[in-house]
Motif scaffolding. Sequence first.
Motif, PDB file in Angstrom:
ATOM      1  N   SER A   1       0.929 -17.747  -5.818  1.00  0.00           N
ATOM      2  CA  SER A   1       0.674 -16.862  -5.298  1.00  0.00           C
ATOM      3  C   SER A   1       2.204 -16.458  -4.922  1.00  0.00           C
ATOM      4  O   SER A   1       2.888 -17.221  -3.599  1.00  0.00           O
ATOM      5  CB  SER A   1      -0.400 -16.248  -4.511  1.00  0.00           C
ATOM      6  OG  SER A   1      -0.142 -15.024  -3.338  1.00  0.00           O
ATOM      7  N   ALA A   2       2.826 -15.179  -4.572  1.00  0.00           N
ATOM      8  CA  ALA A   2       3.984 -14.820  -3.834  1.00  0.00           C
ATOM      9  C   ALA A   2       4.639 -13.010  -3.864  1.00  0.00           C
ATOM     10  O   ALA A   2       4.179 -12.890  -5.114  1.00  0.00           O
ATOM     11  CB  ALA A   2       5.695 -15.459  -4.773  1.00  0.00           C
ATOM     12  N   ASP A   3       4.889 -12.955  -3.435  1.00  0.00           N
ATOM     13  CA  ASP A   3       6.067 -11.413  -3.477  1.00  0.00           C
ATOM     14  C   ASP A   3       7.294 -10.938  -3.789  1.00  0.00           C
ATOM     15  O   ASP A   3       8.016 -11.762  -3.369  1.00  0.00           O
ATOM     16  CB  ASP A   3       5.621 -10.823  -1.869  1.00  0.00           C
ATOM     17  CG  ASP A   3       6.843  -9.716  -1.882  1.00  0.00           C
ATOM     18  OD1 ASP A   3       6.116  -9.042  -3.049  1.00  0.00           O
ATOM     19  OD2 ASP A   3       6.689  -9.576  -0.277  1.00  0.00           O
ATOM     20  N   ILE A   4       7.020 -10.898  -5.002  1.00  0.00           N
ATOM     21  CA  ILE A   4       8.591 -10.523  -5.702  1.00  0.00           C
ATOM     22  C   ILE A   4       9.035  -9.628  -6.414  1.00  0.00           C
ATOM     23  O   ILE A   4       8.356  -8.534  -6.297  1.00  0.00           O
ATOM     24  CB  ILE A   4       8.074 -11.435  -7.227  1.00  0.00           C
ATOM     25  CG1 ILE A   4       7.645 -12.572  -7.178  1.00  0.00           C
ATOM     26  CG2 ILE A   4       9.853 -11.108  -8.364  1.00  0.00           C
ATOM     27  CD1 ILE A   4       6.911 -13.567  -8.802  1.00  0.00           C
ATOM     28  N   LYS A   5      10.534  -9.144  -5.756  1.00  0.00           N
ATOM     29  CA  LYS A   5      10.997  -7.680  -5.711  1.00  0.00           C
ATOM     30  C   LYS A   5      12.077  -7.979  -6.818  1.00  0.00           C
ATOM     31  O   LYS A   5      11.999  -8.470  -7.899  1.00  0.00           O
ATOM     32  CB  LYS A   5      12.090  -8.121  -4.251  1.00  0.00           C
ATOM     33  CG  LYS A   5      11.378  -7.872  -3.465  1.00  0.00           C
ATOM     34  CD  LYS A   5      12.702  -7.694  -2.327  1.00  0.00           C
ATOM     35  CE  LYS A   5      11.437  -8.167  -0.682  1.00  0.00           C
ATOM     36  NZ  LYS A   5      13.744  -7.912   0.272  1.00  0.00           N
TER      37      LYS A   5
END
Length: 267
Positions: free
Chosen positions: A237-241
């Motif tokens: 899980s990760a927050d990618i821009k």
Amino acid sequence: MQNKVILVVLDGLNQQVAREGMGYLNGLVEQQKATYYPITSELPSLSRPLYECLLTGVTPIESGIVHNHVVRLSHHESVFSLAAKQSLTTAAAAYHWVSELYNRAPYDAKRDRHTHDQSLNIHNGIFYHWDHYPDEALFLDAEYLRHHYDPDFLLVHSMNIDDAGHRFGLNSAQYRNSARYADVVLSDFMPTWIAMGYQVLVTSDHGMNDDKSHGGLLAEERQVPLYVAGKGFSHQSADIKQTEICGLICQLLGLEHHKLFNPQCLL
């Protein structure tokens, strides 16, 4: 880390349509062979500005490519330019605006449609200038480039979903079925790429609205998918821009670079 990378950009693909309609890509996720990340596009949510964003990590406001009629070469380092400078091989089967950003502008179909030139950022290219250019032909172009030139970085850029959206709008059977068909075409190629050890990213530049357009702040215009497959990814899980996709690709390719990326996405 050094891997060969394939970036697939399905132009105009809305996130919800991807999640609800693209059975193959979501099947890979369900079987833990790929990972899905939600992405919010930069602004304005238009094609040429966001090609530049995806391939340089620079927002449209910073790049100056703020609408589709800014016809000039990029002023920033891209995956293509960094790879070419560091002796990697590049290729693209893509809409002609990509050629105008990273090879030569303006595009001349007689000169640029088929490009094989080691002095350019995109060494090997098959470019097209018809929005209705069939996805099945586009993916065959990409496979030709992959087989014959063995690029370290290959861009595959399809326009059929966006074309359907501009003709029929987001809430149309034609738009949804165009996404479903792209998913079927992709399923003919991705198993081979994954089995051969490529790191594969499938995403979009922007979404689509019911006015048969895009460019603004509506969620349906900005929310797009990112699917990743390959052993170079952490699948956590990760927050990618959207501005970090360029850096992820550079990192996977083992390039020296100063692009932003989220290290949680990579092994």
